[in-house]
Design a protein around this motif. Structure first.
Motif, PDB file in Angstrom:
ATOM      1  N   GLY A  15       0.822  -1.205   0.000  1.00 23.76           N
ATOM      2  CA  GLY A  15       0.000   0.000   0.000  1.00 23.76           C
ATOM      3  C   GLY A  15       0.854   1.252   0.000  1.00 23.76           C
ATOM      4  N   ASN A  16       1.897   1.275   0.820  1.00 25.63           N
ATOM      5  CA  ASN A  16       2.791   2.430   0.846  1.00 25.63           C
ATOM      6  C   ASN A  16       3.509   2.607  -0.483  1.00 25.63           C
ATOM      7  N   ASP A  17       3.881   1.496  -1.091  1.00 34.64           N
ATOM      8  CA  ASP A  17       4.547   1.561  -2.390  1.00 34.64           C
ATOM      9  C   ASP A  17       3.627   2.210  -3.421  1.00 34.64           C
ATOM     10  N   TRP A  18       2.341   1.852  -3.395  1.00 35.86           N
ATOM     11  CA  TRP A  18       1.393   2.444  -4.342  1.00 35.86           C
ATOM     12  C   TRP A  18       1.099   3.904  -4.006  1.00 35.86           C
ATOM     13  N   LEU A  19       0.922   4.213  -2.729  1.00 34.67           N
ATOM     14  CA  LEU A  19       0.620   5.583  -2.332  1.00 34.67           C
ATOM     15  C   LEU A  19       1.749   6.541  -2.724  1.00 34.67           C
ATOM     16  N   ALA A  20       2.982   6.037  -2.726  1.00 37.91           N
ATOM     17  CA  ALA A  20       4.124   6.884  -3.081  1.00 37.91           C
ATOM     18  C   ALA A  20       4.383   6.926  -4.580  1.00 37.91           C
ATOM     19  N   SER A  21       3.776   6.013  -5.324  1.00 37.07           N
ATOM     20  CA  SER A  21       4.111   5.871  -6.742  1.00 37.07           C
ATOM     21  C   SER A  21       3.424   6.883  -7.643  1.00 37.07           C
ATOM     22  N   GLY A  22       2.244   7.332  -7.259  1.00 41.08           N
ATOM     23  CA  GLY A  22       1.485   8.235  -8.105  1.00 41.08           C
ATOM     24  C   GLY A  22       0.752   7.539  -9.235  1.00 41.08           C
ATOM     25  N   THR A  23       0.800   6.222  -9.294  1.00 39.66           N
ATOM     26  CA  THR A  23       0.081   5.492 -10.335  1.00 39.66           C
ATOM     27  C   THR A  23      -1.403   5.455 -10.014  1.00 39.66           C
ATOM     28  N   GLU A  24      -2.207   5.270 -11.041  1.00 34.20           N
ATOM     29  CA  GLU A  24      -3.653   5.368 -10.892  1.00 34.20           C
ATOM     30  C   GLU A  24      -4.260   4.125 -10.274  1.00 34.20           C
ATOM     31  N   ARG A  25      -3.839   2.955 -10.729  1.00 31.64           N
ATOM     32  CA  ARG A  25      -4.506   1.719 -10.320  1.00 31.64           C
ATOM     33  C   ARG A  25      -3.851   1.113  -9.078  1.00 31.64           C
ATOM     34  N   PRO A  26      -4.574   0.985  -7.962  1.00 28.53           N
ATOM     35  CA  PRO A  26      -4.014   0.352  -6.766  1.00 28.53           C
ATOM     36  C   PRO A  26      -3.936  -1.156  -6.942  1.00 28.53           C
ATOM     37  N   PRO A  27      -3.033  -1.806  -6.225  1.00 30.61           N
ATOM     38  CA  PRO A  27      -2.870  -3.257  -6.369  1.00 30.61           C
ATOM     39  C   PRO A  27      -4.027  -4.031  -5.739  1.00 30.61           C
ATOM     40  N   ALA A  28      -4.472  -5.064  -6.437  1.00 31.87           N
ATOM     41  CA  ALA A  28      -5.525  -5.944  -5.916  1.00 31.87           C
ATOM     42  C   ALA A  28      -4.854  -7.084  -5.152  1.00 31.87           C
ATOM     43  N   LEU A  29      -4.316  -6.760  -3.993  1.00 29.16           N
ATOM     44  CA  LEU A  29      -3.545  -7.736  -3.231  1.00 29.16           C
ATOM     45  C   LEU A  29      -4.364  -8.944  -2.828  1.00 29.16           C
ATOM     46  N   ASP A  30      -5.668  -8.737  -2.595  1.00 29.52           N
ATOM     47  CA  ASP A  30      -6.510  -9.861  -2.198  1.00 29.52           C
ATOM     48  C   ASP A  30      -6.666 -10.888  -3.306  1.00 29.52           C
ATOM     49  N   ARG A  31      -6.294 -10.527  -4.522  1.00 29.83           N
ATOM     50  CA  ARG A  31      -6.324 -11.478  -5.646  1.00 29.83           C
ATOM     51  C   ARG A  31      -4.935 -11.985  -6.004  1.00 29.83           C
ATOM     52  N   ASP A  32      -3.907 -11.133  -5.799  1.00 29.63           N
ATOM     53  CA  ASP A  32      -2.602 -11.407  -6.399  1.00 29.63           C
ATOM     54  C   ASP A  32      -1.491 -11.732  -5.421  1.00 29.63           C
ATOM     55  N   ASN A  33      -1.642 -11.419  -4.153  1.00 35.30           N
ATOM     56  CA  ASN A  33      -0.544 -11.596  -3.210  1.00 35.30           C
ATOM     57  C   ASN A  33      -0.709 -12.884  -2.412  1.00 35.30           C
ATOM     58  N   SER A  34       0.399 -13.578  -2.173  1.00 38.48           N
ATOM     59  CA  SER A  34       0.334 -14.876  -1.497  1.00 38.48           C
ATOM     60  C   SER A  34      -0.162 -14.773  -0.064  1.00 38.48           C
ATOM     61  N   ALA A  35      -0.060 -13.601   0.556  1.00 35.81           N
ATOM     62  CA  ALA A  35      -0.571 -13.447   1.923  1.00 35.81           C
ATOM     63  C   ALA A  35      -2.083 -13.598   1.982  1.00 35.81           C
ATOM     64  N   PHE A  36      -2.745 -13.508   0.812  1.00 30.48           N
ATOM     65  CA  PHE A  36      -4.195 -13.648   0.738  1.00 30.48           C
ATOM     66  C   PHE A  36      -4.599 -14.920  -0.009  1.00 30.48           C
ATOM     67  N   ARG A  37      -3.698 -15.880  -0.072  1.00 27.65           N
ATOM     68  CA  ARG A  37      -3.966 -17.075  -0.884  1.00 27.65           C
ATOM     69  C   ARG A  37      -5.158 -17.883  -0.374  1.00 27.65           C
ATOM     70  N   TYR A  38      -5.499 -17.726   0.901  1.00 24.15           N
ATOM     71  CA  TYR A  38      -6.620 -18.477   1.468  1.00 24.15           C
ATOM     72  C   TYR A  38      -7.834 -17.577   1.735  1.00 24.15           C
ATOM     73  N   VAL A  39      -7.828 -16.379   1.177  1.00 23.83           N
ATOM     74  CA  VAL A  39      -8.902 -15.405   1.418  1.00 23.83           C
ATOM     75  C   VAL A  39      -9.844 -15.363   0.230  1.00 23.83           C
ATOM     76  N   GLU A  40     -11.140 -15.501   0.498  1.00 22.46           N
ATOM     77  CA  GLU A  40     -12.151 -15.409  -0.552  1.00 22.46           C
ATOM     78  C   GLU A  40     -12.490 -13.960  -0.863  1.00 22.46           C
ATOM     79  N   ASN A  41     -12.703 -13.151   0.172  1.00 24.72           N
ATOM     80  CA  ASN A  41     -13.055 -11.751  -0.068  1.00 24.72           C
ATOM     81  C   ASN A  41     -12.647 -10.890   1.115  1.00 24.72           C
TER      82      ASN A  41
END
Length: 271
Positions: A15-41
């Motif tokens: 989140g900090n990486d995105w907030l500092a980047s100035g890019t438009e689209r935030p990361p969908a970590l709940d879909r793409d990051n392994s820390a959420f591999r067992y999370v449905e929503n």
């Protein structure tokens, strides 16, 4: 590593990486990051103070949450520890149960928000193992409740705690195998290319080397699980048991302090 804590760390660092980047689209970590591999929503709610009272904002997904943080004036997230102990158990033991930890995130908006997560099993029969539903709840936080960290070095404290608990393990033939575990954690503090155990994508690639070393060592040092973990030990000898409790508590505190230091955040909050 505790899955709930790992998810908060991923939210914070990416989140900090995105907030500092100035890019438009935030990361969908709940879909793409392994820390959420067992999370449905991930469902998010937040109480917002208004002139005539409060209203509740809510949305689904990490990306929408990050947009809300940014739109609210937040430019940085930090991991914090605070709140009441959820059970009549030592903190390292309580942390082995679902929702047993006292960790959260806080943003740095003009009116900061404290973000706490609650995990509940939604569908344990899912074939993709995404069985958890996560509720992320934000509440306005008084800035006076943020406690700044002491000046001591989290790296040195973690190294000292690992050295002490490793020595404890080496003196007991029944748990000597744990000494090699702690040795590996110590090695990560100085590794030229430290790999973060379990969740290699826990931090963005741009995380500085010293922070990545500290994060990797702290993750490897997390031995506070259930059956078969370091928490599963017991001693009939009172003196040995007291030292075990002391070393365990020292390691637990130093691991959390290290994780907080990686985010550059406050040590704790009063809520």
């Amino acid at each position: 590593m505790n899955g709930e804590l790992a998810a908060l760390i991923a939210l914070c660092l990416h989140g900090n990486d995105w907030l500092a980047s100035g890019t438009e689209r935030p990361p969908a970590l709940d879909r793409d990051n392994s820390a959420f591999r067992y999370v449905e929503n991930v469902h998010v709610t937040c109480a917002q103070r208004r002139l005539l009272g409060t209203r509740k904002w809510e949305a689904d997904g990490v990306a929408e949450w990050l947009r809300f943080v940014k739109d609210s004036g937040g430019r940085r997230l930090s991991l914090v520890v605070g709140g009441a102990q959820p059970a009549d158990l030592p903190a390292p033991v309580a942390a082995s149960f679902a929702n047993g930890g006292r960790w959260a995130l806080v943003d740095d908006a003009l009116t900061p928000h404290l973000w706490q997560s609650h995990w509940a099993v939604h569908d344990r029969n899912r074939t993709d193992q995404r069985i958890w539903a996560v509720q992320l709840t934000g509440v306005p936080l008084d800035r006076s409740g943020v406690v700044q960290p002491p000046s001591s070095s989290a790296r040195d404290d973690l190294r000292a705690a690992l050295d002490a608990i490793k020595g404890f393990a080496e003196r007991d033939v029944d748990i000597a195998e744990w000494a090699s575990w702690f040795t590996e954690a110590l090695g990560l503090l100085d590794a030229p290319e430290p790999a973060i155990p379990y969740n290699p994508d826990l931090a963005p690639e741009g995380l500085p080397l010293e922070s990545r070393q500290l994060l990797a060592a702290a993750v490897k040092s997390w031995v506070f699980g259930g059956m078969g973990s370091w928490n599963d030990l017991a001693y009939s000898d009172a003196a040995r048991g007291a030292e075990y409790d002391q070393r365990t508590d020292e390691l637990y505190r130093s691991v959390l302090a290290a994780l907080i230091a990686v985010t550059g955040g406050p040590l704790s909050v009063r809520v």
